[in-house]
Enzyme design. Structure first.
Site, mmCIF file in Angstrom:
data_model
loop_
_atom_site.group_PDB
_atom_site.id
_atom_site.type_symbol
_atom_site.label_atom_id
_atom_site.label_comp_id
_atom_site.label_asym_id
_atom_site.label_seq_id
_atom_site.Cartn_x
_atom_site.Cartn_y
_atom_site.Cartn_z
ATOM 1 N N GLU A 1 -6.395 -8.238 -0.573
ATOM 2 C CA GLU A 1 -6.857 -8.250 0.813
ATOM 3 C C GLU A 1 -8.336 -7.908 0.860
ATOM 4 O OE1 GLU A 1 -4.821 -5.609 3.503
ATOM 5 O OE2 GLU A 1 -2.861 -6.035 2.647
ATOM 6 N N GLU B 1 0.812 -1.223 0.000
ATOM 7 C CA GLU B 1 0.000 0.000 0.000
ATOM 8 C C GLU B 1 0.843 1.270 0.000
ATOM 9 O OE1 GLU B 1 -2.902 -0.360 3.177
ATOM 10 O OE2 GLU B 1 -4.178 -1.586 1.902
HETATM 11 C C1 GLA Z 1 -4.173 -2.755 4.879
HETATM 12 C C2 GLA Z 1 -2.790 -3.336 5.043
HETATM 13 C C3 GLA Z 1 -2.741 -4.507 5.961
HETATM 14 C C4 GLA Z 1 -3.637 -4.311 7.150
HETATM 15 C C5 GLA Z 1 -5.038 -4.033 6.675
HETATM 16 C C6 GLA Z 1 -6.008 -3.883 7.810
HETATM 17 O O1 GLA Z 1 -4.821 -3.164 3.764
HETATM 18 O O2 GLA Z 1 -2.201 -3.652 3.816
HETATM 19 O O3 GLA Z 1 -1.411 -4.668 6.367
HETATM 20 O O4 GLA Z 1 -3.173 -3.247 7.906
HETATM 21 O O5 GLA Z 1 -5.035 -2.836 5.950
HETATM 22 O O6 GLA Z 1 -7.293 -3.599 7.340
#
Ligand code: GLA
Ligand code: ZN
Length: 683
Positions: free
Chosen positions: A308, A150
């Site tokens: 995710e 991210e």
């Molecule tokens: C993001 C991050 C993860 C985690 C999630 C929690 O997407 O990439 O490492 O922190 O959020 O929702």
């Protein structure tokens, strides 16, 4: 190079077993087997573990994690782990810490915290990627590379300001060009030396947060520069990986419609797109769908990975509701329907401490499998395994494009006037939602995308018009297509300087309108609008911005009913050329029913209203497999069952049951069908 090759939808998620004792790993793998989890995202936050000191690498634990995965027949999406700095690094090289918008140089803490211009960060992150690739390129478990995590934010340190000046020299060549682009004749800003240029921050051009800048040009360029600076970090790692591993696909996990980074500038450098979907749980399902379609659009429609999503609840919000029974399954099939070839979670086992200890996980702190969440995850795992390869590599046969443009987003929201209340994403979503509700598949694409495959091009708040976009839009209409755009379009050039012509600038010919004035009112003030006439008329409302349209060839489709511009057009259509093409203009922020009405009429011109468009809770999405097989997903977003009439004879791949055309199909609450029409045709 493209999406990793698997023989079914990759299923699994973030797995950080370095955070718990090794005997627990046995339990992890036993439960993964039970849930048909085959893909583990490993090492996302392992930098301090794999490099405990600048001159020491230690892959003992990572070796064991990957070897174990291979032994269990699971594949690994291997992260480089460079998104969270180890403390020793920040201490040895304090320059890695970011300087924030207020000018505060941060000290060690948190994650996603590195200065993109820090030489130590660039060197050490690439070195770590190099070591990992050298070690694991040939590992049997390796399926994909996951660089960093991210990417986001921005840095305002002196080094970044210097790098910004270098970037500006490359972009403009000479200061005269920069002065012209930034309109520095205004407020005595004429630069006579590159060194005079500062990073635009709270200490310089901004007086109230990141959106209130005295000079849009410099702030816009800083967004572009930041996009490129972080991309430079990614490329440094990717190059290091490629030196050892020419083949394994590389990605980084994006965040959908994330404003700070122009993902279209990144897209060519990724082998495949992936993203993390965390829609606010009260958001309409089209919010997540828009994210999916935007991410799919990054790589010309190639399948992406859902890197995710939470199996149950987030932790970072003020209030973190649970996904209701059935919602996870529905959200996952929705992702697949929109082009995901992987369905991965954050996270497979919950961390014991720190800020995400209450974040949802497939396996909770007690390690149980007899929980609702584990059962839902396992049921879905079985379903995905049973489906097998049917959806892999499938593409969306969309004939409708929606243009999404970070430059327009930035320019619009950085501008003073006419209204700070107009939010780019909200307007885009309104139009996207209308098209999806009508049953159209939508490609969400950059303004540079090839528009020839599309009958309909929707370009909400196309504030900035760059390059050859205007003639390419005209070409859509000239060959019989329809272009639809809205208020605050065609206003500025690539530097955010106004066109010295009538509004909407280079789009005026296509739209057949002239706009001399625009009114803005508080959110609570609506102007009634009537769309259409006779039986099909709709009385609706508009808010925020009201442009006063003088038709110059266009015909009114809807009119304002109040204020001094009552009776003037709020929506127009302009016939273009001899092939039946049209340019539509919506001069105000119509409410959702109004946008639905307009978009449905535009789609209907091209036969693009879907067979289930009248079922409000039913979302449809088509995918065409590489062998030409067409699939039609039906997704019921309501907590009640819904019955529809099958529009074609088809087999439901989830149940194996065949339904005749005309038969009643009942979808369960949050139910899903994956229909394969007979003769392979959906229509
Ligand atoms: C993001 C991050 C993860 C985690 C999630 C929690 O997407 O990439 O490492 O922190 O959020 O929702
Ligand atoms: Zn910096």
């Amino acid at each position: 190079m493209t999406t990793p090759e698997t023989d079914k939808i990759a299923y699994g998620g973030d797995y950080n077993p370095e955070q718990w004792p090794e005997p627990v790993w046995d339990e992890d793998h036993r439960l993964f087997r039970a849930a048909r989890i085959d893909t583990l995202t490993v090492g996302v936050f392992s930098w301090a573990l794999t490099q405990p000191a600048e001159d020491t690498y230690d892959f003992t634990v990572l070796d064991r994690i990957l070897d174990r995965a291979a032994a269990e027949d699971r594949r690994v999406c291997l992260a480089t782990g460079t998104a969270a700095l180890p403390p020793w690094l920040a201490r040895a090289h304090p320059e890695v810490n970011r300087t924030d918008f207020e000018g505060r140089r941060h000290r060690y803490g948190q994650r996603h915290n590195f200065c993109p211009g820090s030489p130590a960060y660039r060197r050490l992150s690439a070195a770590l990627a190099d070591r990992l690739a050298e070690r694991y390129a040939a590992h049997p478990a390796l399926l994909a590379w996951h660089i960093n995590n991210e990417y986001g934010g921005a840095c305002y340190c002196d080094r970044c300001a210097a790098a910004f000046r270098v970037w500006l020299r490359e972009r403009y060549g000479a200061l005269d060009a920069l002065n012209d682009a930034w309109c520095t004749a205004f407020w005595s800003h004429r630069y006579t030396n590159w060194e005079e240029i500062e990073a635009p921050s709270a200490l310089t051009e901004h007086w109230r947060g990141p959106d209130h800048t005295a000079f849009q040009g410099i702030t816009l360029d800083y967004h572009r520069f930041t996009t490129d600076a972080l991309l430079g970090c990614f490329l440094g790692e990717k190059e290091a990986i490629r030196a050892h591993d020419p083949d394994t696909p590389v990605t980084t996990n994006f965040m959908g419609a994330y404003r700070p980074l122009d993902y279209h500038r990144w897209a060519p450098h990724l082998d495949f797109a992936s993203w993390d979907s965390y829609p606010p749980l009260d958001a309409p399902p089209t919010r997540a769908a828009l994210g999916h379609d935007l991410m799919r659009g990054l790589k010309d429609g190639a399948p992406f990975w859902l890197m995710e999503q939470t199996p149950s609840t987030t932790a970072c919000r003020e209030v973190n509701p649970l996904r209701r029974p059935g919602e996870l399954r529905l959200a996952t099939w929705q992702a697949v329907a929109h082009g995901a070839d992987a369905a991965l979670y954050f996270q497979l086992r919950a961390s014991r401490g720190a800020c995400e200890k209450y974040h949802g996980a497939v396996i909770g702190h007690a390690g149980r499998e007899d929980t609702r969440v584990f059962r839902e995850v396992a049921d879905l795992g079985r379903e995905l395994a049973e489906l097998g390869p049917a959806t892999l590599g499938a593409r969306t046969p969309a004939r409708t494009a929606l243009l999404f443009d970070w430059d327009s987003w930035w320019a619009l929201e950085l501008s003073d006037g006419p209204s700070r209340l107009v939010r780019y994403q909200d307007v885009v979503h309104t139009y996207y939602r209308a098209a999806r509700a009508a049953g159209a598949d939508v490609d969400v694409v950059a303004v540079t995308a090839d528009l020839t495959p599309y009958d309909v091009v929707i370009a909400p708040v196309l504030h900035m018009v760059k390059g050859d976009l205007a003639p390419r839009l005209e070409a859509v209409a000239a060959r019989g297509g329809t272009v639809l755009t809205t208020f605050l379009s065609g206003r500025v050039d690539e530097h955010d300087n106004a066109f010295l012509t009538d509004v909407p600038g280079p789009l005026a010919g296509l739209l057949g309108v002239r706009v001399d004035e625009w009114d803005a009112r508080p959110a609570g003030t609506a102007n009634p609008v009537v769309l259409g006439t006779g039986d099909e008329a709709l009385h609706t409302e508009a808010r925020l911005v009201f442009e006063i349209v003088l038709p110059r060839g266009a015909e009114p489709v809807g009119t304002y009913r109040a204020d001094f511009y009552a009776g003037t057009p709020a929506v127009t259509r302009h016939p273009v050329g001899a092939s039946g093409g049209e340019g539509w203009y919506v001069a105000t922020a119509l409410d959702q029913p109004g946008v639905d009405w307009v978009v449905r009429r535009v789609l209907a011109r091209h036969g693009l209203v879907g067979p289930y468009a009248d079922h409000l809770s039913v979302e449809t999405a088509a995918r065409t497999a590489p062998d030409g097989t067409r699939l039609l997903f039906l997704l019921n977003h309501a907590p009640e069952p819904v019955s529809v009439t099958a529009h074609t004879t088809a087999v439901d791949l989830l149940t194996g049951k065949r339904a005749e055309r005309g038969e009643t199909l009942t979808l369960d609450p949050y139910g899903v069908r994956v229909l394969r029409p007979e003769q392979g045709r959906a229509h």
